[in-house]
Enzyme design. Structure first.
Site, PDB file in Angstrom:
ATOM      1  N   HIS A  62       0.828  -1.220   0.000  1.00  0.00           N
ATOM      2  CA  HIS A  62       0.000   0.000   0.000  1.00  0.00           C
ATOM      3  C   HIS A  62       0.858   1.265   0.000  1.00  0.00           C
ATOM      4  O   HIS A  62       0.470   2.289  -0.553  1.00  0.00           O
ATOM      5  CB  HIS A  62      -0.937   0.006   1.209  1.00  0.00           C
ATOM      6  CG  HIS A  62      -2.111  -0.928   1.038  1.00  0.00           C
ATOM      7  ND1 HIS A  62      -2.848  -1.419   2.084  1.00  0.00           N
ATOM      8  CD2 HIS A  62      -2.670  -1.463  -0.076  1.00  0.00           C
ATOM      9  CE1 HIS A  62      -3.816  -2.201   1.630  1.00  0.00           C
ATOM     10  NE2 HIS A  62      -3.717  -2.254   0.321  1.00  0.00           N
ATOM     11  N   SER A  94     -11.057  -4.662  -4.477  1.00  0.00           N
ATOM     12  CA  SER A  94     -10.060  -3.773  -3.901  1.00  0.00           C
ATOM     13  C   SER A  94     -10.705  -2.813  -2.911  1.00  0.00           C
ATOM     14  O   SER A  94     -11.866  -2.452  -3.056  1.00  0.00           O
ATOM     15  CB  SER A  94      -9.338  -2.994  -5.007  1.00  0.00           C
ATOM     16  OG  SER A  94      -8.110  -2.513  -4.517  1.00  0.00           O
ATOM     17  N   GLU A 199     -12.207 -17.532   7.974  1.00  0.00           N
ATOM     18  CA  GLU A 199     -10.829 -17.764   7.516  1.00  0.00           C
ATOM     19  C   GLU A 199     -10.026 -18.282   8.719  1.00  0.00           C
ATOM     20  O   GLU A 199      -9.088 -19.049   8.592  1.00  0.00           O
ATOM     21  CB  GLU A 199     -10.242 -16.447   6.978  1.00  0.00           C
ATOM     22  CG  GLU A 199      -8.939 -16.614   6.242  1.00  0.00           C
ATOM     23  CD  GLU A 199      -8.462 -15.310   5.608  1.00  0.00           C
ATOM     24  OE1 GLU A 199      -9.133 -14.271   5.778  1.00  0.00           O
ATOM     25  OE2 GLU A 199      -7.409 -15.339   4.951  1.00  0.00           O
ATOM     26  N   ASP A 280      -6.508 -15.522  -4.531  1.00  0.00           N
ATOM     27  CA  ASP A 280      -6.499 -14.615  -3.381  1.00  0.00           C
ATOM     28  C   ASP A 280      -5.531 -13.449  -3.624  1.00  0.00           C
ATOM     29  O   ASP A 280      -5.958 -12.340  -3.899  1.00  0.00           O
ATOM     30  CB  ASP A 280      -6.124 -15.371  -2.091  1.00  0.00           C
ATOM     31  CG  ASP A 280      -6.646 -14.698  -0.834  1.00  0.00           C
ATOM     32  OD1 ASP A 280      -7.413 -13.734  -0.963  1.00  0.00           O
ATOM     33  OD2 ASP A 280      -6.302 -15.163   0.274  1.00  0.00           O
ATOM     34  N   ASP A 281      -4.229 -13.733  -3.539  1.00  0.00           N
ATOM     35  CA  ASP A 281      -3.199 -12.690  -3.657  1.00  0.00           C
ATOM     36  C   ASP A 281      -2.026 -13.299  -4.418  1.00  0.00           C
ATOM     37  O   ASP A 281      -1.046 -13.730  -3.804  1.00  0.00           O
ATOM     38  CB  ASP A 281      -2.739 -12.272  -2.250  1.00  0.00           C
ATOM     39  CG  ASP A 281      -3.874 -11.719  -1.412  1.00  0.00           C
ATOM     40  OD1 ASP A 281      -4.335 -10.608  -1.700  1.00  0.00           O
ATOM     41  OD2 ASP A 281      -4.321 -12.406  -0.467  1.00  0.00           O
TER      42      ASP A 281
HETATM   43  C1  6MZ Z   1      -8.576 -11.157   4.384  1.00  0.00           C
HETATM   44  C2  6MZ Z   1      -7.398 -10.114   2.704  1.00  0.00           C
HETATM   45  C3  6MZ Z   1      -6.674 -11.310   2.458  1.00  0.00           C
HETATM   46  O1  6MZ Z   1      -7.896  -4.305  -1.207  1.00  0.00           O
HETATM   47  O2  6MZ Z   1      -5.705  -3.140  -1.184  1.00  0.00           O
HETATM   48  N1  6MZ Z   1      -6.944  -9.190   1.856  1.00  0.00           N
HETATM   49  N2  6MZ Z   1      -8.355 -10.054   3.655  1.00  0.00           N
HETATM   50  N3  6MZ Z   1      -7.904 -12.320   4.201  1.00  0.00           N
HETATM   51  C4  6MZ Z   1      -6.940 -12.424   3.264  1.00  0.00           C
HETATM   52  N4  6MZ Z   1      -6.239 -13.601   3.171  1.00  0.00           N
HETATM   53  C5  6MZ Z   1      -4.849 -13.696   3.032  1.00  0.00           C
HETATM   54  N5  6MZ Z   1      -5.832 -11.069   1.430  1.00  0.00           N
HETATM   55  C6  6MZ Z   1      -6.010  -9.770   1.079  1.00  0.00           C
HETATM   56  O3  6MZ Z   1      -5.784  -5.644  -1.466  1.00  0.00           O
HETATM   57  C7  6MZ Z   1      -5.154  -5.929  -0.236  1.00  0.00           C
HETATM   58  C8  6MZ Z   1      -6.194  -6.049   0.865  1.00  0.00           C
HETATM   59  O4  6MZ Z   1      -7.041  -7.182   0.625  1.00  0.00           O
HETATM   60  C9  6MZ Z   1      -7.438  -7.785   1.848  1.00  0.00           C
HETATM   61  C10 6MZ Z   1      -6.769  -6.993   2.964  1.00  0.00           C
HETATM   62  O5  6MZ Z   1      -7.678  -6.030   3.460  1.00  0.00           O
HETATM   63  C11 6MZ Z   1      -5.604  -6.325   2.237  1.00  0.00           C
HETATM   64  O6  6MZ Z   1      -5.181  -5.134   2.872  1.00  0.00           O
HETATM   65  P1  6MZ Z   1      -6.517  -4.253  -1.794  1.00  0.00           P
HETATM   66  O7  6MZ Z   1      -6.524  -4.198  -3.280  1.00  0.00           O
END
Ligand code: 6MZ
Length: 358
Positions: A62, A94, A199, A280-281
């Site tokens: 961020h 997001s 989760e 997820d990420d």
């Molecule tokens: C919960 C998650 C996450 O929104 O800034 N985020 N929330 N559990 C998870 N599992 C690992 N992974 C990501 O993307 C980043 C944000 O997504 C959420 C969190 O709030 C993180 O800050 P954006 O695009």
């Protein structure tokens, strides 16, 4: 062969946080724009961390995406990377963020994301992209309310792209029940709801959130009794046929499952419940949707036909209209003979029931 098969498979991604999906390549671009050089942003493949450490990574990312240009760049690159991975339908999510020092407001943030989506559409990429606005449970109800208002505003002006709201953020912080009025407000205006649920074990908030009911559940790691959940949670999810967005590598690295053998995918898949494999990420967890399919295949002994049915049935759970879903199914149908020929196999469409379209 399964690696190549998973890469060629047309896929649907329904759970991808934009800032968690940033690739190392894009991080490099952002670092050089900001004239910084720092390598603490990336995860090495196969490394583990606690969920807290994952959230620390988001905080660092961020800092690099603190203005509208970088938000645009990140979104644009993430869409291209999913496209290169043969994802045909992508729902990004997001959290609109304000950063006073750069003049970025939450509204400008959303505009930057939508501009990147429009640019990719103008480039005629073979990928449909939709957006969910995330409510970060750490930011409290008033920001949640503001986020829903923004989603409603953009839904009205850009109804094609902004399709829903997500509840996410550190699951160990706050009480999800506080957000129920805000989530109902979103749903009442036609926005779809995808909620991060269980989760981590969360006996207090889960039943009330499940009864909304959400249109989809993110993770649902600890819903079933074997994972410190409750049978009544399982019954409610099954009764509502609420699809689950399942993210293998994320749960493994974040250590919310002991190992992949004990991942909740097996529990729900054996019940023929709608399961959608997601990343997820993909940046933070150093993965891709193809790799997640491959991991599911090797862990749960899935055959190409099973993977085909999983990707095809994921369309049912997308937050787009029925006509768009039909177009996607047509796309799958068209590429099926090529894939069968290339891999010398017959993809069975029956077996795993396709579910009701949500
Ligand atoms: C919960 C998650 C996450 O929104 O800034 N985020 N929330 N559990 C998870 N599992 C690992 N992974 C990501 O993307 C980043 C944000 O997504 C959420 C969190 O709030 C993180 O800050 P954006 O695009």
């Amino acid at each position: 062969m399964i690696k190549e098969f998973c890469e060629e498979l047309p896929k649907v991604e329904l759970h991808a946080h934009i800032n968690g999906s940033v690739s190392e390549n894009t991080i490099e671009k952002l670092l050089s724009r900001k004239q910084k050089s720092d390598h603490q942003y990336s995860f090495k493949k196969g490394s583990t961390a606690t969920l807290n450490e994952c959230f620390e990574k988001f905080r660092l990312i961020h800092q690099l995406t603190d203005d509208t240009d970088s938000v645009y760049q990140v979104t644009y690159d993430v869409i291209h990377e999913f496209h290169e991975d043969n994802v045909k339908y992508l729902e990004l999510r997001s959290t609109p963020r304000e950063v006073p020092k750069t003049g970025m407001t939450r509204e400008l943030y959303v505009e930057a994301v939508l501009r990147a989506i429009s640019k990719c559409e103008a480039e005629n990429l073979d990928i449909v992209v939709k957006l969910l606005l995330s409510i970060d449970r750490r930011n409290g109800i008033s920001v949640g309310h503001e986020t829903v208002k923004l989603a409603q505003k953009f839904q009205a002006s850009d109804g094609e792209r902004v399709v829903g709201v997500d509840l996410s953020g550190d699951p160990n912080v706050g009480d999800g029940r506080d957000f129920i009025p805000v989530l109902k407000e979103a749903r009442d205006s036609g926005l779809r709801l995808s909620l991060h649920l269980c989760e981590v074990p969360a006996l207090q908030e889960t039943m009330d959130l499940l009864c909304l009911p959400p249109d989809r559940i993110g993770h649902g790691t600890c819903l079933h009794p074997e994972a410190r959940g409750r049978q009544e949670f399982v019954d409610t999810v099954i009764n509502h046929k609420t699809p689950l967005e399942l993210c293998l590598t994320s749960n493994l690295i974040g250590q919310t499952v002991p190992d992949l053998d004990n991942h909740q995918f097996r529990f729900w898949y054996e019940k023929q419940h709608p399961c959608i494999i997601c990343t997820d990420d993909k940046g933070v967890f150093s993965t891709s949707l193809s790799e997640e399919y491959q991991l599911a295949a090797s862990t749960f002994d899935l055959q190409p036909s099973d993977l085909w049915r999983l990707s095809l049935s994921s369309i049912d759970s997308a937050f787009c209209d029925e006509q768009s879903k039909e177009k996607l199914r047509e796309k799958w149908k068209l590429c099926k003979p090529q894939i069968e020929k290339r891999f010398n196999l017959k993809l069975e469409s029956s077996g795993y029931q396709t579910q009701k379209s949500i």
